[in-house]
Design an enzyme around this catalytic site. Sequence first.
Site, PDB file in Angstrom:
ATOM      1  N   CYS A   1      -9.955   6.149   1.787  1.00  0.00           N
ATOM      2  CA  CYS A   1      -8.985   6.626   0.809  1.00  0.00           C
ATOM      3  C   CYS A   1      -9.609   7.550  -0.213  1.00  0.00           C
ATOM      4  O   CYS A   1      -9.050   8.588  -0.554  1.00  0.00           O
ATOM      5  CB  CYS A   1      -8.337   5.442   0.091  1.00  0.00           C
ATOM      6  SG  CYS A   1      -7.226   5.966  -1.247  1.00  0.00           S
TER       7      CYS A   1
ATOM      8  N   MET B   1      -2.173  -1.883  -5.576  1.00  0.00           N
ATOM      9  CA  MET B   1      -3.541  -1.799  -6.077  1.00  0.00           C
ATOM     10  C   MET B   1      -3.984  -0.349  -6.211  1.00  0.00           C
ATOM     11  O   MET B   1      -3.875   0.415  -5.256  1.00  0.00           O
ATOM     12  CB  MET B   1      -4.509  -2.491  -5.108  1.00  0.00           C
ATOM     13  CG  MET B   1      -4.344  -3.967  -4.956  1.00  0.00           C
ATOM     14  SD  MET B   1      -5.393  -4.609  -3.599  1.00  0.00           S
ATOM     15  CE  MET B   1      -4.143  -4.836  -2.326  1.00  0.00           C
TER      16      MET B   1
ATOM     17  N   SER C   1       0.817  -1.221   0.000  1.00  0.00           N
ATOM     18  CA  SER C   1       0.000   0.000   0.000  1.00  0.00           C
ATOM     19  C   SER C   1       0.842   1.257   0.000  1.00  0.00           C
ATOM     20  O   SER C   1       0.313   2.356  -0.183  1.00  0.00           O
ATOM     21  CB  SER C   1      -0.908   0.010   1.227  1.00  0.00           C
ATOM     22  OG  SER C   1      -0.124   0.149   2.407  1.00  0.00           O
ATOM     23  N   GLY C   2       2.142   1.105   0.234  1.00  0.00           N
ATOM     24  CA  GLY C   2       2.993   2.272   0.376  1.00  0.00           C
ATOM     25  C   GLY C   2       3.110   2.741   1.806  1.00  0.00           C
ATOM     26  O   GLY C   2       3.719   3.782   2.076  1.00  0.00           O
TER      27      GLY C   2
ATOM     28  N   GLY D   1      -0.815  -6.087   5.283  1.00  0.00           N
ATOM     29  CA  GLY D   1      -0.342  -5.512   6.530  1.00  0.00           C
ATOM     30  C   GLY D   1      -1.429  -5.362   7.574  1.00  0.00           C
ATOM     31  O   GLY D   1      -1.267  -4.602   8.535  1.00  0.00           O
TER      32      GLY D   1
ATOM     33  N   CYS E   1     -14.627  -3.207   0.984  1.00  0.00           N
ATOM     34  CA  CYS E   1     -13.391  -3.175   0.211  1.00  0.00           C
ATOM     35  C   CYS E   1     -12.571  -4.429   0.464  1.00  0.00           C
ATOM     36  O   CYS E   1     -12.013  -5.016  -0.467  1.00  0.00           O
ATOM     37  CB  CYS E   1     -12.580  -1.930   0.553  1.00  0.00           C
ATOM     38  SG  CYS E   1     -11.032  -1.804  -0.361  1.00  0.00           S
TER      39      CYS E   1
ATOM     40  N   VAL F   1       3.842   1.758   6.140  1.00  0.00           N
ATOM     41  CA  VAL F   1       4.833   1.012   6.922  1.00  0.00           C
ATOM     42  C   VAL F   1       4.370  -0.414   7.215  1.00  0.00           C
ATOM     43  O   VAL F   1       5.182  -1.342   7.268  1.00  0.00           O
ATOM     44  CB  VAL F   1       5.169   1.764   8.229  1.00  0.00           C
ATOM     45  CG1 VAL F   1       3.957   1.822   9.166  1.00  0.00           C
ATOM     46  CG2 VAL F   1       6.356   1.128   8.938  1.00  0.00           C
ATOM     47  N   ASP F   2       3.065  -0.616   7.389  1.00  0.00           N
ATOM     48  CA  ASP F   2       2.589  -1.948   7.758  1.00  0.00           C
ATOM     49  C   ASP F   2       2.811  -2.967   6.645  1.00  0.00           C
ATOM     50  O   ASP F   2       3.341  -4.061   6.878  1.00  0.00           O
ATOM     51  CB  ASP F   2       1.103  -1.896   8.136  1.00  0.00           C
ATOM     52  CG  ASP F   2       0.857  -1.125   9.419  1.00  0.00           C
ATOM     53  OD1 ASP F   2       1.756  -1.103  10.283  1.00  0.00           O
ATOM     54  OD2 ASP F   2      -0.220  -0.529   9.551  1.00  0.00           O
ATOM     55  N   SER F   3       2.416  -2.639   5.425  1.00  0.00           N
ATOM     56  CA  SER F   3       2.632  -3.580   4.336  1.00  0.00           C
ATOM     57  C   SER F   3       4.121  -3.753   4.048  1.00  0.00           C
ATOM     58  O   SER F   3       4.567  -4.825   3.635  1.00  0.00           O
ATOM     59  CB  SER F   3       1.888  -3.134   3.077  1.00  0.00           C
ATOM     60  OG  SER F   3       2.355  -1.897   2.615  1.00  0.00           O
TER      61      SER F   3
END
Length: 378
Positions: A196, A35, A11-12, A123, A99, A14-16
């Site tokens: 988002c 995505m 996703s860009g 994430g 989603c 920190v978690d992913s």
Amino acid sequence: MGTARTIVGMSGGVDSSVAALRLQASGEPIAGLFMQNWADDGSGECRAEDDRRDAVAVCGRLGIRIHFRDFSSHYWADVFEHFLSEYAAGRTPNPDVLCNREVKFKHFLDAARDLGAEYIATGHYARVRRHDSGHLMLLRAVDRNKDQSYFLHQLGQAQLASTRFPLGDMLKSDVRALAASSGLPTAAKKDSTGICFIGERDFREFLGRYLPAQPGPIRTPDGVEIGTHPGVFYFTLGQREGLNIGGVRGFAQAPWYVVAKDVERNVLFVDQGIDSRWLMSTGLTTGDAHWVAGSPPSVDFACTAQTRYRQHDQPCRVQVGDNGTLQVRFDTRQRAVTPGQSLVLYDGDTCLGGAVIAATDAPLPIPVPPTSKDPPAA
């Protein structure tokens, strides 16, 4: 690089980034996939391009391939149109739940399989464990403050069998520390909040682009008009902000809260007191329920529930109807239970499933008094 066995949804954030890092460190052959879920109309800052660049930078740092897929048409048809129809009906939907079910764990999973992968990873803060009986359980994350099982309750056995949640056993603070010590460019990146497709723009302005609203009266539960609202779509039960109600003659100097909406007549009802009786309920009904295990534990059972994200567990009793809907009775009164939101059920740390709230037993304000435009009562 070889074929990746697991595709990580990048996703860009920190978690992913750390999810990918941990899987790679375990020796898992991985690749990333970014995505695009929203075709931004340029009216706000959805950060999609910044997120894309960060996802590319992280995959470059890890030395893994990154793929790109545009799911925006699916998002529009499967998530956003439902979001709009729910608001138009006076309900408050939760697009993150849809989603996850319709895009991240459906179209993303299909795309990963098309790339030859067996698994996807995200994430999300949640865990998966196999029960002694053989079925897979969706569990809360170790970090209860970040747990996202509420948003994942619509997942089923096939999806859980193909999904990995590498952060489920980590604390958020440790995730950031690992990202920093590993030199990931997203280590200090601020977490995204909200929806988002709305991003940093004003919610009312955004919603008004799709659901033109009309001003109407604000009334007390007894029918006294005390103000004007810009559109009932913009408000949800229990809301205090944005009412613009100053001192009202004959009423105490206390905050006002939304307690009901009459969409048909365009009337917003408000009352004073954070625990107004018009906001309190002990029971609710739902639409069709989804069960993570494939079926409910019983047709009549006790468990705990959340009617909104971050709510503490609320003890309740659940009765499953023949048509799959639920009748739920709470041990204590609940505030601002909102139709359109998700009721999610738990047995300890195990997420059993959930359903969309259809109605509650909270009292309703009096019918709107007829105006000169209304036909006379029969």
